[in-house]
Structures are given as C-alpha cells and as structure tokens.
Design a protein around this motif. Structure first.
Motif, PDB file in Angstrom:
ATOM      1  N   VAL A 118       0.866  -1.175   0.000  1.00 26.96           N
ATOM      2  CA  VAL A 118       0.000   0.000   0.000  1.00 26.96           C
ATOM      3  C   VAL A 118       0.902   1.224   0.000  1.00 26.96           C
ATOM      4  O   VAL A 118       1.727   1.389   0.895  1.00 26.96           O
ATOM      5  N   THR A 119       0.771   2.058  -1.018  1.00 26.65           N
ATOM      6  CA  THR A 119       1.507   3.314  -1.066  1.00 26.65           C
ATOM      7  C   THR A 119       0.502   4.438  -0.905  1.00 26.65           C
ATOM      8  O   THR A 119      -0.432   4.566  -1.698  1.00 26.65           O
ATOM      9  N   ILE A 120       0.685   5.217   0.151  1.00 28.47           N
ATOM     10  CA  ILE A 120      -0.247   6.302   0.462  1.00 28.47           C
ATOM     11  C   ILE A 120       0.521   7.612   0.400  1.00 28.47           C
ATOM     12  O   ILE A 120       1.591   7.729   0.995  1.00 28.47           O
ATOM     13  N   SER A 121       0.002   8.570  -0.336  1.00 23.98           N
ATOM     14  CA  SER A 121       0.646   9.884  -0.399  1.00 23.98           C
ATOM     15  C   SER A 121      -0.314  10.933   0.140  1.00 23.98           C
ATOM     16  O   SER A 121      -1.523  10.847  -0.052  1.00 23.98           O
ATOM     17  N   GLY A 122       0.257  11.883   0.866  1.00 26.20           N
ATOM     18  CA  GLY A 122      -0.561  12.918   1.485  1.00 26.20           C
ATOM     19  C   GLY A 122       0.084  14.276   1.392  1.00 26.20           C
ATOM     20  O   GLY A 122       1.222  14.419   0.936  1.00 26.20           O
ATOM     21  N   PRO A 123      -0.616  15.296   1.861  1.00 29.37           N
ATOM     22  CA  PRO A 123      -0.184  16.681   1.656  1.00 29.37           C
ATOM     23  C   PRO A 123       0.847  17.232   2.636  1.00 29.37           C
ATOM     24  O   PRO A 123       1.384  18.306   2.389  1.00 29.37           O
ATOM     25  N   VAL A 124       1.141  16.546   3.748  1.00 33.52           N
ATOM     26  CA  VAL A 124       2.087  17.139   4.696  1.00 33.52           C
ATOM     27  C   VAL A 124       3.487  17.178   4.093  1.00 33.52           C
ATOM     28  O   VAL A 124       3.904  16.264   3.387  1.00 33.52           O
ATOM     29  N   ALA A 125       4.186  18.258   4.346  1.00 41.17           N
ATOM     30  CA  ALA A 125       5.520  18.443   3.769  1.00 41.17           C
ATOM     31  C   ALA A 125       6.581  17.609   4.473  1.00 41.17           C
ATOM     32  O   ALA A 125       7.570  17.215   3.864  1.00 41.17           O
ATOM     33  N   GLU A 126       6.350  17.326   5.757  1.00 37.70           N
ATOM     34  CA  GLU A 126       7.343  16.582   6.525  1.00 37.70           C
ATOM     35  C   GLU A 126       6.639  15.675   7.517  1.00 37.70           C
ATOM     36  O   GLU A 126       5.713  16.100   8.211  1.00 37.70           O
ATOM     37  N   LEU A 127       7.069  14.423   7.573  1.00 40.29           N
ATOM     38  CA  LEU A 127       6.492  13.479   8.513  1.00 40.29           C
ATOM     39  C   LEU A 127       7.060  13.714   9.911  1.00 40.29           C
ATOM     40  O   LEU A 127       8.193  14.192  10.057  1.00 40.29           O
ATOM     41  N   PRO A 128       6.306  13.340  10.952  1.00 39.40           N
ATOM     42  CA  PRO A 128       6.829  13.485  12.316  1.00 39.40           C
ATOM     43  C   PRO A 128       8.021  12.552  12.548  1.00 39.40           C
ATOM     44  O   PRO A 128       8.250  11.625  11.779  1.00 39.40           O
ATOM     45  N   GLN A 151       7.004  16.337  -4.697  1.00 41.68           N
ATOM     46  CA  GLN A 151       6.770  17.776  -4.831  1.00 41.68           C
ATOM     47  C   GLN A 151       5.569  18.289  -4.040  1.00 41.68           C
ATOM     48  O   GLN A 151       5.576  19.422  -3.570  1.00 41.68           O
ATOM     49  N   ASP A 152       4.534  17.483  -3.850  1.00 38.20           N
ATOM     50  CA  ASP A 152       3.327  17.953  -3.176  1.00 38.20           C
ATOM     51  C   ASP A 152       3.138  17.401  -1.771  1.00 38.20           C
ATOM     52  O   ASP A 152       2.075  17.550  -1.191  1.00 38.20           O
ATOM     53  N   GLY A 153       4.127  16.721  -1.225  1.00 30.89           N
ATOM     54  CA  GLY A 153       3.969  16.177   0.120  1.00 30.89           C
ATOM     55  C   GLY A 153       4.890  15.006   0.392  1.00 30.89           C
ATOM     56  O   GLY A 153       6.025  14.975  -0.065  1.00 30.89           O
ATOM     57  N   THR A 154       4.369  14.040   1.115  1.00 29.11           N
ATOM     58  CA  THR A 154       5.145  12.861   1.497  1.00 29.11           C
ATOM     59  C   THR A 154       4.352  11.602   1.186  1.00 29.11           C
ATOM     60  O   THR A 154       3.147  11.657   0.929  1.00 29.11           O
ATOM     61  N   TRP A 155       5.031  10.455   1.235  1.00 31.65           N
ATOM     62  CA  TRP A 155       4.363   9.174   0.996  1.00 31.65           C
ATOM     63  C   TRP A 155       4.937   8.118   1.935  1.00 31.65           C
ATOM     64  O   TRP A 155       6.056   8.233   2.425  1.00 31.65           O
ATOM     65  N   ILE A 156       4.115   7.103   2.181  1.00 29.86           N
ATOM     66  CA  ILE A 156       4.488   5.959   3.004  1.00 29.86           C
ATOM     67  C   ILE A 156       4.071   4.708   2.249  1.00 29.86           C
ATOM     68  O   ILE A 156       2.942   4.621   1.758  1.00 29.86           O
ATOM     69  N   LYS A 157       4.982   3.742   2.162  1.00 28.45           N
ATOM     70  CA  LYS A 157       4.665   2.470   1.520  1.00 28.45           C
ATOM     71  C   LYS A 157       4.753   1.363   2.555  1.00 28.45           C
ATOM     72  O   LYS A 157       5.772   1.214   3.231  1.00 28.45           O
ATOM     73  N   LEU A 158       3.673   0.598   2.688  1.00 32.23           N
ATOM     74  CA  LEU A 158       3.592  -0.538   3.601  1.00 32.23           C
ATOM     75  C   LEU A 158       3.553  -1.827   2.785  1.00 32.23           C
ATOM     76  O   LEU A 158       2.858  -1.884   1.776  1.00 32.23           O
ATOM     77  N   SER A 159       4.282  -2.826   3.213  1.00 34.35           N
ATOM     78  CA  SER A 159       4.246  -4.137   2.543  1.00 34.35           C
ATOM     79  C   SER A 159       3.832  -5.181   3.565  1.00 34.35           C
ATOM     80  O   SER A 159       4.414  -5.270   4.634  1.00 34.35           O
ATOM     81  N   VAL A 160       2.821  -5.943   3.206  1.00 36.87           N
ATOM     82  CA  VAL A 160       2.279  -6.958   4.108  1.00 36.87           C
ATOM     83  C   VAL A 160       2.305  -8.299   3.378  1.00 36.87           C
ATOM     84  O   VAL A 160       1.730  -8.432   2.312  1.00 36.87           O
ATOM     85  N   PRO A 161       2.973  -9.305   3.958  1.00 38.23           N
ATOM     86  CA  PRO A 161       2.986 -10.617   3.318  1.00 38.23           C
ATOM     87  C   PRO A 161       1.634 -11.297   3.452  1.00 38.23           C
ATOM     88  O   PRO A 161       0.939 -11.156   4.457  1.00 38.23           O
TER      89      PRO A 161
END
Length: 166
Positions: A118-128, A151-161
């Motif tokens: 799952v790759t989720i991208s959102g608008p925050v410029a910097e993750l905590p 360019q428009d924010g950050t993203w997180i990719k989760l991999s689940v077997p």
C-alpha cells in the motif's frame, strides 16, 4: 477517483489537470509518457479521497477488503486496517487539507505471489519523527515501511505478506 487495473484492463480516468495533486503511480515511477506499465502478477486498486480525517474510514475499509483476498485472519486484517489508518493519519498530521487529496495505491499479488503493498501519499511536507508512538505502531503492524517525499507532500509504503509467504 477510484480506478482498478489488472491484466484484463488498464485505464485511467481523464482528470482536469488543475485539480490533480499528483499521482501515486508517478511517485513510484511506474508511469512513463502517460502510459501505465502493468505488472502481470499484480492487481492494482487506486483510491483518491479528500485529504480529511473524515474519509479515513473509506481507505481503512478498502484495505480490509483487499486483505481478505490474501486470506488473512481477522486479526491480521485488523492489523492492516490499523497500519493503514496510522499511515494516513501521519500524512494528514491530524487535520483536514481543503482542496488536497490523499492517494492510496493497493497492489495485491495474484495467486502464487500473495502479498499486499500500500503506497499512500498525502499533503504534509514533513512526517513526524520516527521515534513517535504512531511510528512504533506502524512498524509493529506492517511488514515493511518505506517513506519519501515528492513535490506535493510525502508518501508511506507498507508491505504486508500474504498467507502464501508466511
């Protein structure tokens, strides 16, 4: 916008470029010259919702539904839902971002390669900071976690077997 892509179909909905805030497939580098490359071993579901915590239930429900395809147990599906919710919350920083979107791309392995990313991208410029409680929960529930900026924010990719890989 919701689109489904697999070996049977590959389509993108035409969008007004002024409304677009980016494309998860572009972030992952899977789009070249406007043509989406297909991985024949994956089904892909793209989900775009307003960048507002009120819509997180939609993303969690999609994750749970796709988790059932991997024959995950109820506990594993709930872990996936919580991990996706934590990732979305980090990408929204706990508040609405009017006019922006939260994009989730789910890649589900076909028979013989049962996994889910799952790759989720959102608008925050910097993750905590990654030392926060949210990160601890996220890393405990997801098999692999990768982050980045665009360019428009950050993203997180989760991999689940899936069951076939355990």
């Amino acid at each position: 916008m919701v689109s489904f892509r697999d070996e049977r179909s590959a389509h993108r909905y035409d969008q007004d470029p002024s409304l677009s805030r980016g494309d998860v497939s572009t972030i992952r580098g899977r789009q070249r010259s406007g043509v989406v490359e297909q991985d024949r071993n994956l089904d892909t579901v793209d989900l775009r919702v307003p960048a507002d915590p009120a819509y997180l239930a939609v993303v969690r429900t999609a994750a749970a539904g796709l988790g059932t395809r991997l024959d995950l147990t109820l506990d594993e599906i709930e872990d996936l839902r919580i991990a996706v919710d934590e990732a979305c919350s980090l990408l929204l920083a706990g508040r609405a971002h009017p006019g922006r979107t939260l994009d989730a791309a789910f890649e589900v392995g076909l028979v013989g390669s049962q996994n889910l990313s799952v790759t989720i991208s959102g608008p925050v410029a910097e993750l905590p900071r990654e030392a926060s409680f949210s990160w601890s929960v996220l890393r405990a529930l997801a098999g692999d976690v990768v982050t980045g900026t665009w360019q428009d924010g950050t993203w997180i990719k989760l991999s689940v077997p899936g069951r076939a890989e355990k």
